[in-house]
Design a protein around this motif. Structure first.
Motif, PDB file in Angstrom:
ATOM      1  N   VAL A 100       0.733  -1.138  -0.156  1.00 17.83           N
ATOM      2  CA  VAL A 100       0.117  -0.013   0.042  1.00 17.83           C
ATOM      3  C   VAL A 100       0.794   1.330   0.104  1.00 17.83           C
ATOM      4  O   VAL A 100       0.447   2.210   0.182  1.00 17.83           O
ATOM      5  N   ARG A 101       2.122   1.072  -0.384  1.00 15.07           N
ATOM      6  CA  ARG A 101       3.095   2.161  -0.146  1.00 15.07           C
ATOM      7  C   ARG A 101       3.112   3.121   1.018  1.00 15.07           C
ATOM      8  O   ARG A 101       3.018   4.216   0.873  1.00 15.07           O
ATOM      9  N   MET A 102       3.201   2.438   2.259  1.00 13.79           N
ATOM     10  CA  MET A 102       3.109   3.235   3.296  1.00 13.79           C
ATOM     11  C   MET A 102       4.420   4.251   3.256  1.00 13.79           C
ATOM     12  O   MET A 102       5.428   3.432   3.050  1.00 13.79           O
ATOM     13  N   PRO A 103       4.338   5.494   3.622  1.00 15.05           N
ATOM     14  CA  PRO A 103       5.479   6.031   4.030  1.00 15.05           C
ATOM     15  C   PRO A 103       6.775   5.480   4.368  1.00 15.05           C
ATOM     16  O   PRO A 103       6.597   4.883   5.704  1.00 15.05           O
ATOM     17  N   VAL A 104       7.757   5.464   3.901  1.00 19.74           N
ATOM     18  CA  VAL A 104       9.012   4.768   4.237  1.00 19.74           C
ATOM     19  C   VAL A 104       9.213   5.285   5.713  1.00 19.74           C
ATOM     20  O   VAL A 104       9.626   4.552   6.655  1.00 19.74           O
ATOM     21  N   LEU A 105       9.382   6.490   6.005  1.00 18.87           N
ATOM     22  CA  LEU A 105       9.816   7.060   7.343  1.00 18.87           C
ATOM     23  C   LEU A 105       8.727   6.897   8.324  1.00 18.87           C
ATOM     24  O   LEU A 105       9.198   6.289   9.407  1.00 18.87           O
ATOM     25  N   THR A 106       7.498   6.709   8.040  1.00 19.02           N
ATOM     26  CA  THR A 106       6.287   6.189   9.054  1.00 19.02           C
ATOM     27  C   THR A 106       6.538   4.692   9.173  1.00 19.02           C
ATOM     28  O   THR A 106       6.521   4.266  10.531  1.00 19.02           O
ATOM     29  N   TYR A 107       6.850   3.936   8.124  1.00 22.88           N
ATOM     30  CA  TYR A 107       7.024   2.683   8.329  1.00 22.88           C
ATOM     31  C   TYR A 107       8.183   2.102   9.440  1.00 22.88           C
ATOM     32  O   TYR A 107       8.113   1.460  10.347  1.00 22.88           O
ATOM     33  N   THR A 108       9.308   3.026   8.901  1.00 24.92           N
ATOM     34  CA  THR A 108      10.563   2.756   9.807  1.00 24.92           C
ATOM     35  C   THR A 108      10.394   3.025  11.079  1.00 24.92           C
ATOM     36  O   THR A 108      10.990   2.456  12.075  1.00 24.92           O
ATOM     37  N   LEU A 109       9.711   4.471  11.409  1.00 26.77           N
ATOM     38  CA  LEU A 109       9.483   4.811  12.801  1.00 26.77           C
ATOM     39  C   LEU A 109       8.660   3.753  13.553  1.00 26.77           C
ATOM     40  O   LEU A 109       8.783   3.655  14.678  1.00 26.77           O
TER      41      LEU A 109
END
Length: 166
Positions: A100-109
């Motif tokens: 779903v292409r969750m934003p990379v920064l959001t996913y990583t945090l």
């Protein structure tokens, strides 16, 4: 001449925790990016021919991954750290986040607290399990009984979960 540094149990435990934390983060990133890239490619080309690409395509369209996507759509990023406390479901959530292409920064945090919890569990209780397992292999009947009881509980819990789903 200086004395060689001595490694105490606390140093070893910290090293093990850090190793498991980095491993959990790397695994989560690998699944996220694999799902994201493959999803982009599949959407551009359709179902591939026979081979590993078709198996990945079918896995990305499986019921488990669909459940991960639905859960992620319902609960959002807080599902990512929670998924680290599950077995099997965490890969589905990680893949769904990439799909779903969750934003990379959001996913990583969101990964950080989950990876910390996972590393704490496996560097403490998880290794108690392995200690019991290897003691059972050495023929200690108490550890063998405890190990068999633990396996039995897991099997019963999995069967009960399947029956509830069915």
């Amino acid at each position: 001449m200086s004395a060689a540094p001595s490694w105490g149990p606390g140093d070893i435990a910290l090293g093990l925790f850090l190793f498991l934390f980095v491993g959990a983060m790397a695994r989560g990133q690998a699944i996220y990016w694999l799902a994201r890239v493959v999803t982009d490619r599949v959407m551009a080309t359709g179902e591939p021919g026979p081979g590993w690409r078709r198996r990945v395509h079918r896995w990305l369209h499986s019921d488990g991954v669909a459940q991960g996507r639905r859960s992620l759509a319902r609960w959002g990023w807080p599902l990512v750290p929670f998924a680290y406390l599950t077995v099997g479901f965490q890969s589905m959530v990680m893949a769904a986040a990439g799909m779903v292409r969750m934003p990379v920064l959001t996913y990583t945090l969101a990964q950080v607290p989950g990876s910390i919890a996972w590393a704490v569990i496996y560097s403490t209780v998880g290794f108690a399990f392995w200690g019991a397992f290897f003691a059972a292999l050495q023929g200690n009947p108490v550890w063998l009984l405890l190990l068999l009881a633990g396996i039995g509980l897991v099997v019963v819990a999995l069967r009960a979960a399947r029956r509830r789903r069915a």
